[in-house]
Design a protein around this motif. Structure first.
Motif, PDB file in Angstrom:
ATOM      1  N   VAL A   7      -8.963   8.939  -3.425  1.00 18.14           N
ATOM      2  CA  VAL A   7      -9.599   7.709  -2.589  1.00 18.14           C
ATOM      3  C   VAL A   7     -10.119   8.097  -1.747  1.00 18.14           C
ATOM      4  O   VAL A   7      -9.911   8.219  -1.136  1.00 18.14           O
ATOM      5  CB  VAL A   7      -7.496   6.307  -2.775  1.00 18.14           C
ATOM      6  N   PHE A   9     -12.254   5.435   0.286  1.00 15.05           N
ATOM      7  CA  PHE A   9     -13.066   3.408   1.018  1.00 15.05           C
ATOM      8  C   PHE A   9     -14.178   3.912   1.030  1.00 15.05           C
ATOM      9  O   PHE A   9     -15.089   4.409   1.945  1.00 15.05           O
ATOM     10  CB  PHE A   9     -12.060   3.473   2.340  1.00 15.05           C
ATOM     11  N   SER A  29      -0.068  -8.954   9.215  1.00  9.99           N
ATOM     12  CA  SER A  29       0.113  -7.764   8.787  1.00  9.99           C
ATOM     13  C   SER A  29       0.197  -7.373  10.089  1.00  9.99           C
ATOM     14  O   SER A  29      -0.539  -7.277  10.988  1.00  9.99           O
ATOM     15  CB  SER A  29      -1.145  -7.382   8.307  1.00  9.99           C
ATOM     16  N   PHE A  32      -2.088  -4.593   9.965  1.00 11.85           N
ATOM     17  CA  PHE A  32      -3.808  -4.185  10.473  1.00 11.85           C
ATOM     18  C   PHE A  32      -3.079  -4.999  11.536  1.00 11.85           C
ATOM     19  O   PHE A  32      -4.079  -4.159  12.883  1.00 11.85           O
ATOM     20  CB  PHE A  32      -4.079  -5.813   9.721  1.00 11.85           C
ATOM     21  N   SER A  77      -9.366  -1.239  10.656  1.00 11.32           N
ATOM     22  CA  SER A  77      -7.449  -1.284  10.477  1.00 11.32           C
ATOM     23  C   SER A  77      -7.457  -2.047   8.581  1.00 11.32           C
ATOM     24  O   SER A  77      -6.140  -2.416   7.792  1.00 11.32           O
ATOM     25  CB  SER A  77      -7.519  -2.719  10.798  1.00 11.32           C
ATOM     26  N   LEU A  78      -8.313  -2.283   8.100  1.00 12.62           N
ATOM     27  CA  LEU A  78      -7.818  -3.182   6.527  1.00 12.62           C
ATOM     28  C   LEU A  78      -7.427  -2.163   5.911  1.00 12.62           C
ATOM     29  O   LEU A  78      -7.331  -1.843   4.781  1.00 12.62           O
ATOM     30  CB  LEU A  78      -9.535  -4.137   5.970  1.00 12.62           C
ATOM     31  N   ALA A  79      -8.687  -0.594   5.548  1.00 10.51           N
ATOM     32  CA  ALA A  79      -8.154   0.634   5.246  1.00 10.51           C
ATOM     33  C   ALA A  79      -6.561   0.849   5.705  1.00 10.51           C
ATOM     34  O   ALA A  79      -5.533   1.412   4.814  1.00 10.51           O
ATOM     35  CB  ALA A  79      -8.969   1.902   5.458  1.00 10.51           C
ATOM     36  N   VAL A  81      -4.113  -1.682   6.110  1.00  9.96           N
ATOM     37  CA  VAL A  81      -3.516  -1.946   4.802  1.00  9.96           C
ATOM     38  C   VAL A  81      -2.981  -1.624   3.463  1.00  9.96           C
ATOM     39  O   VAL A  81      -1.750  -1.606   3.144  1.00  9.96           O
ATOM     40  CB  VAL A  81      -3.613  -3.550   5.233  1.00  9.96           C
ATOM     41  N   TRP A  82      -4.749  -1.028   3.555  1.00 13.42           N
ATOM     42  CA  TRP A  82      -4.563  -1.254   2.140  1.00 13.42           C
ATOM     43  C   TRP A  82      -3.439   0.766   1.460  1.00 13.42           C
ATOM     44  O   TRP A  82      -2.680   0.834   0.333  1.00 13.42           O
ATOM     45  CB  TRP A  82      -5.392  -0.846   1.044  1.00 13.42           C
ATOM     46  N   GLN A  83      -3.831   1.343   2.591  1.00 11.95           N
ATOM     47  CA  GLN A  83      -2.368   2.567   2.580  1.00 11.95           C
ATOM     48  C   GLN A  83      -1.392   2.057   2.554  1.00 11.95           C
ATOM     49  O   GLN A  83      -0.475   2.523   1.822  1.00 11.95           O
ATOM     50  CB  GLN A  83      -3.489   3.641   3.478  1.00 11.95           C
ATOM     51  N   ALA A  85       0.250  -0.297   1.764  1.00  9.50           N
ATOM     52  CA  ALA A  85       0.598  -0.329   0.157  1.00  9.50           C
ATOM     53  C   ALA A  85       0.498   0.253  -1.061  1.00  9.50           C
ATOM     54  O   ALA A  85       0.765  -0.064  -1.562  1.00  9.50           O
ATOM     55  CB  ALA A  85      -0.684  -1.652  -0.180  1.00  9.50           C
ATOM     56  N   VAL A  87      -2.500   1.687  -1.970  1.00  9.40           N
ATOM     57  CA  VAL A  87      -3.607   3.024  -2.562  1.00  9.40           C
ATOM     58  C   VAL A  87      -4.139   3.682  -1.790  1.00  9.40           C
ATOM     59  O   VAL A  87      -4.097   3.861  -0.919  1.00  9.40           O
ATOM     60  CB  VAL A  87      -4.546   1.232  -1.967  1.00  9.40           C
TER      61      VAL A  87
END
Length: 87
Positions: A7, A9, A29, A32, A77-79, A81-83, A85, A87
Motif C-alpha cells: 500500500v 499513501f 482518535s 491520531f 497522523s491520518l496515515a 489512523v488508516w494503518q 485500521a 489499511v
C-alpha cells in the motif's frame, strides 16, 4: 502494471487545508492524537509555534511557513489512523 500487494499513501499538497482541520480526530482518535503529539514534538525544534494550537488559528491558512508543516502532520497522523485500521 505489475501486481504489488504493498500500500502506498499519496497526499495532496497545499490547498486543501482549513481552520480546525483534524480537531475532531484529535478528540475521537487516540492514534491520531498520539501521532499529532509526536509530530508536534518533532516540529518544535524547528518552529516557534505549537502545532496543536495553530490548527485553530484562522491565519494558519495564509501562512506557508505554518500550513505546510501542519498539513504534513495531519497527513502523517491520518496515515497512522488508516494503518491502525488495517489499511
Amino acid at each position: 502494471a505489475i501486481p504489488d500487494p504493498r500500500v502506498v499513501f499519496i497526499f495532496p499538497g497545499q490547498g486543501w487545508q482549513w481552520q480546525g482541520m483534524g480537531n475532531t480526530l484529535l478528540t475521537s482518535s487516540a492514534v491520531f492524537a498520539e501521532q499529532m503529539a509526536e509530530c508536534a514534538a518533532a516540529l518544535s525544534e524547528f518552529v516557534d509555534w505549537d502545532l496543536l494550537t495553530v490548527l485553530n488559528d484562522p491565519s494558519v491558512v495564509d501562512r506557508v511557513d505554518v500550513v505546510q508543516p501542519a498539513c504534513w502532520a495531519v497527513m502523517i497522523s491520518l496515515a497512522a489512523v488508516w494503518q491502525a485500521a488495517g489499511v
